[in-house]
Design a protein around this motif. Structure first.
Motif, PDB file in Angstrom:
ATOM      1  N   ALA A   7      -5.873  -1.172  -1.255  1.00 60.04           N
ATOM      2  CA  ALA A   7      -4.680  -0.507  -1.767  1.00 60.04           C
ATOM      3  C   ALA A   7      -4.327  -0.916  -3.197  1.00 60.04           C
ATOM      4  N   VAL A   8      -3.890   0.073  -3.957  1.00 55.21           N
ATOM      5  CA  VAL A   8      -3.262  -0.134  -5.259  1.00 55.21           C
ATOM      6  C   VAL A   8      -1.819   0.333  -5.093  1.00 55.21           C
ATOM      7  N   ALA A   9      -0.857  -0.583  -5.205  1.00 51.03           N
ATOM      8  CA  ALA A   9       0.553  -0.255  -5.009  1.00 51.03           C
ATOM      9  C   ALA A   9       1.313  -0.410  -6.322  1.00 51.03           C
ATOM     10  N   ILE A  10       2.091   0.590  -6.654  1.00 49.78           N
ATOM     11  CA  ILE A  10       2.849   0.591  -7.908  1.00 49.78           C
ATOM     12  C   ILE A  10       4.293   0.975  -7.606  1.00 49.78           C
ATOM     13  N   ALA A  11       5.236   0.154  -8.064  1.00 48.40           N
ATOM     14  CA  ALA A  11       6.655   0.459  -7.872  1.00 48.40           C
ATOM     15  C   ALA A  11       7.028   1.699  -8.678  1.00 48.40           C
ATOM     16  N   TYR A  12       7.881   2.521  -8.104  1.00 47.55           N
ATOM     17  CA  TYR A  12       8.269   3.762  -8.766  1.00 47.55           C
ATOM     18  C   TYR A  12       8.813   3.534 -10.169  1.00 47.55           C
ATOM     19  N   GLU A  13       9.591   2.449 -10.325  1.00 49.46           N
ATOM     20  CA  GLU A  13      10.235   2.229 -11.626  1.00 49.46           C
ATOM     21  C   GLU A  13       9.237   1.939 -12.748  1.00 49.46           C
ATOM     22  N   GLU A  14       8.008   1.610 -12.382  1.00 46.28           N
ATOM     23  CA  GLU A  14       6.989   1.354 -13.402  1.00 46.28           C
ATOM     24  C   GLU A  14       6.302   2.628 -13.883  1.00 46.28           C
ATOM     25  N   ILE A  15       6.432   3.706 -13.120  1.00 48.18           N
ATOM     26  CA  ILE A  15       5.651   4.918 -13.376  1.00 48.18           C
ATOM     27  C   ILE A  15       6.392   5.857 -14.324  1.00 48.18           C
ATOM     28  N   PRO A  16       5.786   6.256 -15.425  1.00 46.60           N
ATOM     29  CA  PRO A  16       6.427   7.189 -16.356  1.00 46.60           C
ATOM     30  C   PRO A  16       6.845   8.478 -15.672  1.00 46.60           C
ATOM     31  N   ASN A  17       8.074   8.906 -15.921  1.00 45.94           N
ATOM     32  CA  ASN A  17       8.636  10.179 -15.446  1.00 45.94           C
ATOM     33  C   ASN A  17       8.955  10.188 -13.953  1.00 45.94           C
ATOM     34  N   PHE A  18       8.804   9.041 -13.275  1.00 49.26           N
ATOM     35  CA  PHE A  18       9.103   8.976 -11.843  1.00 49.26           C
ATOM     36  C   PHE A  18      10.559   8.584 -11.624  1.00 49.26           C
ATOM     37  N   PRO A  19      11.218   9.183 -10.620  1.00 49.94           N
ATOM     38  CA  PRO A  19      12.549   8.724 -10.235  1.00 49.94           C
ATOM     39  C   PRO A  19      12.451   7.486  -9.348  1.00 49.94           C
ATOM     40  N   VAL A  20      13.588   6.987  -8.869  1.00 51.91           N
ATOM     41  CA  VAL A  20      13.635   5.816  -7.991  1.00 51.91           C
ATOM     42  C   VAL A  20      14.377   6.182  -6.726  1.00 51.91           C
ATOM     43  N   SER A  21      13.788   5.880  -5.559  1.00 53.95           N
ATOM     44  CA  SER A  21      14.428   6.185  -4.282  1.00 53.95           C
ATOM     45  C   SER A  21      15.588   5.230  -4.031  1.00 53.95           C
ATOM     46  N   THR A  22      16.701   5.776  -3.517  1.00 51.62           N
ATOM     47  CA  THR A  22      17.904   4.966  -3.307  1.00 51.62           C
ATOM     48  C   THR A  22      18.333   4.886  -1.847  1.00 51.62           C
ATOM     49  N   VAL A  23      17.488   5.368  -0.930  1.00 47.19           N
ATOM     50  CA  VAL A  23      17.893   5.495   0.467  1.00 47.19           C
ATOM     51  C   VAL A  23      17.336   4.346   1.306  1.00 47.19           C
ATOM     52  N   THR A  24      18.167   3.807   2.201  1.00 50.41           N
ATOM     53  CA  THR A  24      17.736   2.764   3.125  1.00 50.41           C
ATOM     54  C   THR A  24      16.556   3.261   3.966  1.00 50.41           C
ATOM     55  N   GLY A  25      15.520   2.422   4.069  1.00 51.22           N
ATOM     56  CA  GLY A  25      14.333   2.809   4.835  1.00 51.22           C
ATOM     57  C   GLY A  25      13.233   3.383   3.964  1.00 51.22           C
ATOM     58  N   HIS A  26      13.489   3.479   2.635  1.00 54.51           N
ATOM     59  CA  HIS A  26      12.490   3.994   1.700  1.00 54.51           C
ATOM     60  C   HIS A  26      12.129   2.864   0.726  1.00 54.51           C
ATOM     61  N   ALA A  27      10.887   2.385   0.787  1.00 50.17           N
ATOM     62  CA  ALA A  27      10.494   1.197   0.023  1.00 50.17           C
ATOM     63  C   ALA A  27      10.425   1.438  -1.478  1.00 50.17           C
ATOM     64  N   GLY A  28      10.045   2.624  -1.893  1.00 52.56           N
ATOM     65  CA  GLY A  28       9.991   2.923  -3.318  1.00 52.56           C
ATOM     66  C   GLY A  28       8.703   2.488  -3.993  1.00 52.56           C
ATOM     67  N   LYS A  29       7.553   2.775  -3.350  1.00 53.83           N
ATOM     68  CA  LYS A  29       6.258   2.439  -3.937  1.00 53.83           C
ATOM     69  C   LYS A  29       5.269   3.586  -3.749  1.00 53.83           C
ATOM     70  N   LEU A  30       4.375   3.715  -4.719  1.00 57.23           N
ATOM     71  CA  LEU A  30       3.259   4.639  -4.633  1.00 57.23           C
ATOM     72  C   LEU A  30       2.041   3.810  -4.250  1.00 57.23           C
TER      73      LEU A  30
END
Length: 272
Positions: A43-66
């Motif tokens: 696996a290659v895991a990347i946090a959403y906040e690192e990805i250009p033009n990607f939003p960030v998930s704010t909901v409980t139960g959503h880890a926020g990684k690609l």
């Protein structure tokens, strides 16, 4: 202002530099279902906040990684947490990850969600194969200028959920002894749960389940020419069918059935 195509080029270039190669299947994992991404090999895991033009998930139960890698012998790109219209994002933002999957050569997307059961024969913990949907979100992700290189101005939604995929997952479920329901998913905008009157309306209109996601992503997947498999986890009965509704119950129910859900997805990927 950058065009959608320019943003996609920027995002995919970044992801390729991080080690993400061609994708076969995109996986969109709903509330409480993100653990499937933990089983992806190499696996290659990347946090959403690192990805250009990607939003960030704010909901409980959503880890926020690609998460990219191999699952059931398939190259997959998994959204460990999705984005919702009710979070305040534009529909183009909500559906942007689907565009990224297509830009990375994905030919199919598997969409999962947690939703409320409208069909009176359903019970919490049931899994439902989505056969069709009703867009009751009050908008459409394709509103605005159309970029012809991404898809047609007027995409045909008459077979949005790929028939062959539906047949294959039903066969897998039967083999494993899983009582896989089938039905129509109706998308509301949220974030409020529906009223009993709205659920009564949904049932009259032909819905078997209701939720606050999935419909925009499937519309964009079809626009991009992707095949679609959709599976819902019925986490609760809809308004008027049980005493009250809350997100804690959603997460608890998916926790209870996640092992069966994950096995169904993995075994289906292997035969698609």
């Amino acid at each position: 202002m950058k065009t959608l195509s320019e943003k996609l080029q920027e995002t995919t270039q970044f992801l390729k530099e991080k080690g993400i190669g061609d994708v076969e299947f995109g996986l969109i994992l709903g509330s409480g279902l993100g653990e499937l991404a933990d089983e992806i090999e190499e696996a290659v895991a990347i946090a959403y906040e690192e990805i250009p033009n990607f939003p960030v998930s704010t909901v409980t139960g959503h880890a926020g990684k690609l998460v990219y890698g191999t699952l059931s012998g398939r190259k997959v790109l998994a959204l460990q947490g999705r984005f919702h219209y009710y979070e305040g994002y534009a529909m183009t933002t909500v559906t942007y990850p689907v565009r990224v999957m297509a830009a990375l050569s994905a030919h199919s997307v598997v969409v999962t969600n947690a939703c409320g059961g409208v069909n009176e024969t359903f019970k919490p913990g049931d899994l439902m194969l989505i056969t069709d949907h009703i867009n009751f979100m009050g908008t459409n992700p394709l509103i605005g200028a159309n970029e012809e290189d991404l898809g047609p101005r007027f995409p045909d939604m008459s077979q949005a959920y790929t028939g062959d995929y539906r047949k294959k997952v039903a066969e897998v479920a039967q083999t494993r002894g899983i009582d896989l329901k089938e039905g129509v998913y109706m998308g509301f905008s949220g974030p409020t749960y529906e009223t009993p009157a709205e659920i009564h309306m949904a049932r009259i209109l032909g819905a078997d389940a209701v939720g606050m996601s999935t419909v925009p992503e499937v519309i964009v997947a079809v626009h991009n020419g992707l095949k679609v498999l959709g599976i819902s986890c019925i986490t609760n009965l809809a308004a008027g069918m049980q005493a009250n509704l809350n997100h804690t119950e959603v997460v608890e129910t998916t926790e209870r059935v996640k092992a069966e859900f994950k096995e169904l997805i993995k075994e289906t990927l292997a035969v698609l």
